[in-house]
Design a protein around this motif. Structure first.
Motif, PDB file in Angstrom:
ATOM      1  N   ASN A 247       0.844  -1.185   0.000  1.00  0.00           N
ATOM      2  CA  ASN A 247       0.000   0.000   0.000  1.00  0.00           C
ATOM      3  C   ASN A 247       0.886   1.243   0.000  1.00  0.00           C
ATOM      4  O   ASN A 247       1.621   1.482   0.945  1.00  0.00           O
ATOM      5  N   GLY A 248       0.802   2.000  -1.084  1.00  0.00           N
ATOM      6  CA  GLY A 248       1.580   3.225  -1.189  1.00  0.00           C
ATOM      7  C   GLY A 248       1.039   4.104  -2.302  1.00  0.00           C
ATOM      8  O   GLY A 248       1.800   4.815  -2.959  1.00  0.00           O
ATOM      9  N   GLU A 249      -0.293   4.043  -2.483  1.00  0.00           N
ATOM     10  CA  GLU A 249      -0.965   4.754  -3.577  1.00  0.00           C
ATOM     11  C   GLU A 249      -0.337   4.412  -4.923  1.00  0.00           C
ATOM     12  O   GLU A 249      -0.049   5.282  -5.740  1.00  0.00           O
ATOM     13  N   PHE A 250      -0.148   3.116  -5.147  1.00  0.00           N
ATOM     14  CA  PHE A 250       0.386   2.653  -6.427  1.00  0.00           C
ATOM     15  C   PHE A 250      -0.576   2.948  -7.580  1.00  0.00           C
ATOM     16  O   PHE A 250      -0.170   3.008  -8.740  1.00  0.00           O
ATOM     17  N   ASN A 251      -1.864   3.072  -7.259  1.00  0.00           N
ATOM     18  CA  ASN A 251      -2.892   3.100  -8.308  1.00  0.00           C
ATOM     19  C   ASN A 251      -3.258   4.492  -8.808  1.00  0.00           C
ATOM     20  O   ASN A 251      -4.061   4.619  -9.716  1.00  0.00           O
ATOM     21  N   THR A 252      -2.689   5.563  -8.228  1.00  0.00           N
ATOM     22  CA  THR A 252      -3.073   6.896  -8.675  1.00  0.00           C
ATOM     23  C   THR A 252      -2.408   7.224 -10.018  1.00  0.00           C
ATOM     24  O   THR A 252      -1.314   6.748 -10.325  1.00  0.00           O
ATOM     25  N   GLU A 253      -3.070   8.058 -10.770  1.00  0.00           N
ATOM     26  CA  GLU A 253      -2.557   8.432 -12.097  1.00  0.00           C
ATOM     27  C   GLU A 253      -1.185   9.082 -11.992  1.00  0.00           C
ATOM     28  O   GLU A 253      -0.271   8.801 -12.783  1.00  0.00           O
ATOM     29  N   LYS A 254      -1.004   9.942 -10.975  1.00  0.00           N
ATOM     30  CA  LYS A 254       0.271  10.638 -10.784  1.00  0.00           C
ATOM     31  C   LYS A 254       1.400   9.645 -10.528  1.00  0.00           C
ATOM     32  O   LYS A 254       2.500   9.775 -11.095  1.00  0.00           O
ATOM     33  N   THR A 255       1.145   8.666  -9.672  1.00  0.00           N
ATOM     34  CA  THR A 255       2.177   7.685  -9.340  1.00  0.00           C
ATOM     35  C   THR A 255       2.533   6.830 -10.549  1.00  0.00           C
ATOM     36  O   THR A 255       3.717   6.614 -10.847  1.00  0.00           O
ATOM     37  N   VAL A 256       1.535   6.338 -11.247  1.00  0.00           N
ATOM     38  CA  VAL A 256       1.779   5.472 -12.411  1.00  0.00           C
ATOM     39  C   VAL A 256       2.564   6.216 -13.487  1.00  0.00           C
ATOM     40  O   VAL A 256       3.504   5.673 -14.078  1.00  0.00           O
ATOM     41  N   LYS A 257       2.218   7.477 -13.703  1.00  0.00           N
ATOM     42  CA  LYS A 257       2.903   8.265 -14.737  1.00  0.00           C
ATOM     43  C   LYS A 257       4.360   8.543 -14.373  1.00  0.00           C
ATOM     44  O   LYS A 257       5.189   8.791 -15.244  1.00  0.00           O
ATOM     45  N   SER A 258       4.684   8.504 -13.077  1.00  0.00           N
ATOM     46  CA  SER A 258       6.055   8.806 -12.651  1.00  0.00           C
ATOM     47  C   SER A 258       7.052   7.771 -13.165  1.00  0.00           C
ATOM     48  O   SER A 258       8.200   8.101 -13.462  1.00  0.00           O
ATOM     49  N   ALA A 259       6.622   6.515 -13.289  1.00  0.00           N
ATOM     50  CA  ALA A 259       7.494   5.438 -13.776  1.00  0.00           C
ATOM     51  C   ALA A 259       6.609   4.250 -14.175  1.00  0.00           C
ATOM     52  O   ALA A 259       6.499   3.280 -13.410  1.00  0.00           O
ATOM     53  N   PRO A 260       5.977   4.313 -15.338  1.00  0.00           N
ATOM     54  CA  PRO A 260       5.004   3.292 -15.737  1.00  0.00           C
ATOM     55  C   PRO A 260       5.548   1.869 -15.705  1.00  0.00           C
ATOM     56  O   PRO A 260       4.847   0.947 -15.268  1.00  0.00           O
ATOM     57  N   SER A 261       6.796   1.681 -16.125  1.00  0.00           N
ATOM     58  CA  SER A 261       7.326   0.315 -16.175  1.00  0.00           C
ATOM     59  C   SER A 261       7.536  -0.269 -14.783  1.00  0.00           C
ATOM     60  O   SER A 261       7.406  -1.480 -14.578  1.00  0.00           O
ATOM     61  N   ALA A 262       7.852   0.587 -13.797  1.00  0.00           N
ATOM     62  CA  ALA A 262       8.051   0.112 -12.423  1.00  0.00           C
ATOM     63  C   ALA A 262       6.726  -0.196 -11.737  1.00  0.00           C
ATOM     64  O   ALA A 262       6.654  -1.072 -10.873  1.00  0.00           O
ATOM     65  N   LEU A 263       5.669   0.526 -12.105  1.00  0.00           N
ATOM     66  CA  LEU A 263       4.365   0.330 -11.461  1.00  0.00           C
ATOM     67  C   LEU A 263       3.540  -0.757 -12.144  1.00  0.00           C
ATOM     68  O   LEU A 263       2.560  -1.230 -11.559  1.00  0.00           O
ATOM     69  N   GLU A 264       3.924  -1.157 -13.343  1.00  0.00           N
ATOM     70  CA  GLU A 264       3.161  -2.195 -14.031  1.00  0.00           C
ATOM     71  C   GLU A 264       3.143  -3.485 -13.196  1.00  0.00           C
ATOM     72  O   GLU A 264       4.173  -3.978 -12.755  1.00  0.00           O
ATOM     73  N   GLY A 265       1.947  -3.996 -12.955  1.00  0.00           N
ATOM     74  CA  GLY A 265       1.797  -5.223 -12.177  1.00  0.00           C
ATOM     75  C   GLY A 265       1.694  -5.009 -10.676  1.00  0.00           C
ATOM     76  O   GLY A 265       1.473  -5.967  -9.931  1.00  0.00           O
ATOM     77  N   ALA A 266       1.867  -3.748 -10.193  1.00  0.00           N
ATOM     78  CA  ALA A 266       1.812  -3.474  -8.757  1.00  0.00           C
ATOM     79  C   ALA A 266       0.455  -3.883  -8.178  1.00  0.00           C
ATOM     80  O   ALA A 266      -0.586  -3.743  -8.824  1.00  0.00           O
ATOM     81  N   VAL A 267       0.481  -4.386  -6.939  1.00  0.00           N
ATOM     82  CA  VAL A 267      -0.716  -4.920  -6.281  1.00  0.00           C
ATOM     83  C   VAL A 267      -1.002  -4.125  -5.013  1.00  0.00           C
ATOM     84  O   VAL A 267      -0.103  -3.876  -4.207  1.00  0.00           O
ATOM     85  N   GLU A 268      -2.266  -3.742  -4.835  1.00  0.00           N
ATOM     86  CA  GLU A 268      -2.668  -2.948  -3.676  1.00  0.00           C
ATOM     87  C   GLU A 268      -4.063  -3.390  -3.242  1.00  0.00           C
ATOM     88  O   GLU A 268      -4.868  -3.822  -4.067  1.00  0.00           O
TER      89      GLU A 268
END
Length: 397
Positions: A266-287
């Motif tokens: 849990n670290g707000e992986f799912n927000t648009e701002k977070t995903v846009k910061s590094a899409p390849s690192a957030l791909e597949g993240a689970v929350e």
């Protein structure tokens, strides 16, 4: 005829009235005979968490209005009375006492803050008033409820332990992860989430290869990420700060582990701002989340639409859980066939309540067994993977 009352008689009658109030714990006339169900809400209406309190109040108000417009519960209308906790234990206790002693409520929903709820528990227990929590996540609340001691406390909300267990279970069973690294915030929240994760990981044949914590404001994670890159971890368990997640994600790209090691927790992986910061690192993240406006059920969608139309803004989690908890209480009163607090408490213990997310029942610690929603980032967007439940393993008595 002129009526006179001696000073001695006046003070004597006042003392008798005061004694009656002290014995009953409530002012005379507080229990109205008009059949109205008095429901108290303790929430932060002022202070830094006032926005959470406003959402909580609006959610509860909407549920009460819908119930009353439909004829009430077993013909009885609900009167909602709110008291401001200011988000502090001292004010929360004062708010609960006002609702009990002055307003004569038999049912209280509250608080958003775990520290406030923990402080209110003995107050509700002493007064034998049903405390139904809708938004506090500290596991201690229901560790010490039901068979744990406080018979009048129930919680209709997942705990931090629920979240840690469900995330670990999903990561192992649905993603096949068995090797983990920890990178969490150095706080009670971050460390307790990892403690709970460790409690359950052996059940899923999981092991932690490295364990690191970061301070608020820390910005360089390269050495930790390099260690994770080299130790063979499949996933990073992170219970952290929303502002830090993008920093870690960008450095995962730098170190070449984006797309190879998955973020879970849990670290707000799912927000648009977070995903846009590094899409390849957030791909597949689970929350995991207690509820989301995007959850695909007719009841949930209807709530979102009605709340938005009524208050001209979309509901957040606090609005939903308070709306749902009022409806849960109404269902228990209906099942009990009475607003008698003892009968309602017994009905809650046995209830099978159909919430918009799934069926809710209570364990012997008066903790709701209820689903949490699992999110996974897919193609740069959060995808709801379903609602998952898991039973807590309580400490041995």
């Amino acid at each position: 005829m002129k009526l006179t009352v001696s000073r001695r008689a006046f003070f004597l009658s006042t003392a008798v009235l005061s004694l009656a109030v002290a014995v009953s714990g409530r002012p005379a006339g507080a229990l109205a005979a008009d059949g109205t169900i008095k429901l108290g809400l303790v929430a932060p209406m002022s202070g830094p968490n006032a926005r959470y309190g406003a959402f909580s109040m609006h959610g509860a108000e909407l549920a009460v209005k819908d119930i009353n417009d439909a004829g009430g519960v077993n013909g009885m209308k609900i009167e909602l009375l709110n008291a401001d906790s200011q988000g502090t234990p001292v004010e929360g206790v004062s708010a609960a006492r006002r609702l009990i002693d002055q307003d004569g409520v038999d049912f209280i929903i509250g608080d958003v803050s775990s520290s406030v709820t923990l402080a209110i528990q003995p107050v509700a227990e002493d007064a034998e008033v049903l405390l139904l929590n809708a938004a506090s996540s500290n596991p201690k609340i229901t560790y010490q409820a039901g068979v744990g001691g406080f018979k009048w406390t129930y919680r209709n909300y997942p705990t931090d332990e629920n979240r840690a267990l469900i995330v670990a279970k999903y990561a192992a069973e649905q993603r096949g992860f068995t090797k983990f690294a920890v990178l969490s915030v150095d706080s009670d929240y971050g460390r307790s989430a990892i403690t709970f994760t460790k409690k359950y990981l052996p059940d899923f044949k999981g092991e932690i290869l490295s364990e690191d914590y970061y301070k608020e404001g820390e910005v360089d994670f390269r050495s930790v990420l390099a260690k994770i890159r080299d130790n063979g971890a499949q996933a990073i368990i992170m219970y952290g700060l929303a502002d830090t997640t993008p920093i870690i994600a960008r450095q995962m790209v730098e170190l070449g582990i984006a797309g190879k090691v998955t973020l879970i927790g849990n670290g707000e992986f799912n927000t648009e701002k977070t995903v846009k910061s590094a899409p390849s690192a957030l791909e597949g993240a689970v929350e995991a989340a207690a509820w989301l406006p995007q959850f695909d059920s007719p009841e949930s969608k209807a709530f979102v639409d009605k709340f938005t139309a009524t208050y001209d803004e979309a509901p957040n989690n606090h609005a939903y859980v308070h709306w749902d908890t009022v409806n849960l209480l109404a269902a228990a009163i209906k099942q009990a066939g009475s607003a008698d607090k003892v009968k309602v408490r017994d009905a809650l213990s046995k209830i099978k309540y159909k919430s918009p997310v799934g069926e809710v029942t209570f364990d012997d610690h008066n903790q709701a067994r209820l689903p949490m929603i699992l999110l996974q980032i897919e193609n740069g967007k959060p995808s709801i993977k379903g609602a998952y439940t898991a039973d807590i393993q309580y400490p041995a008595k």
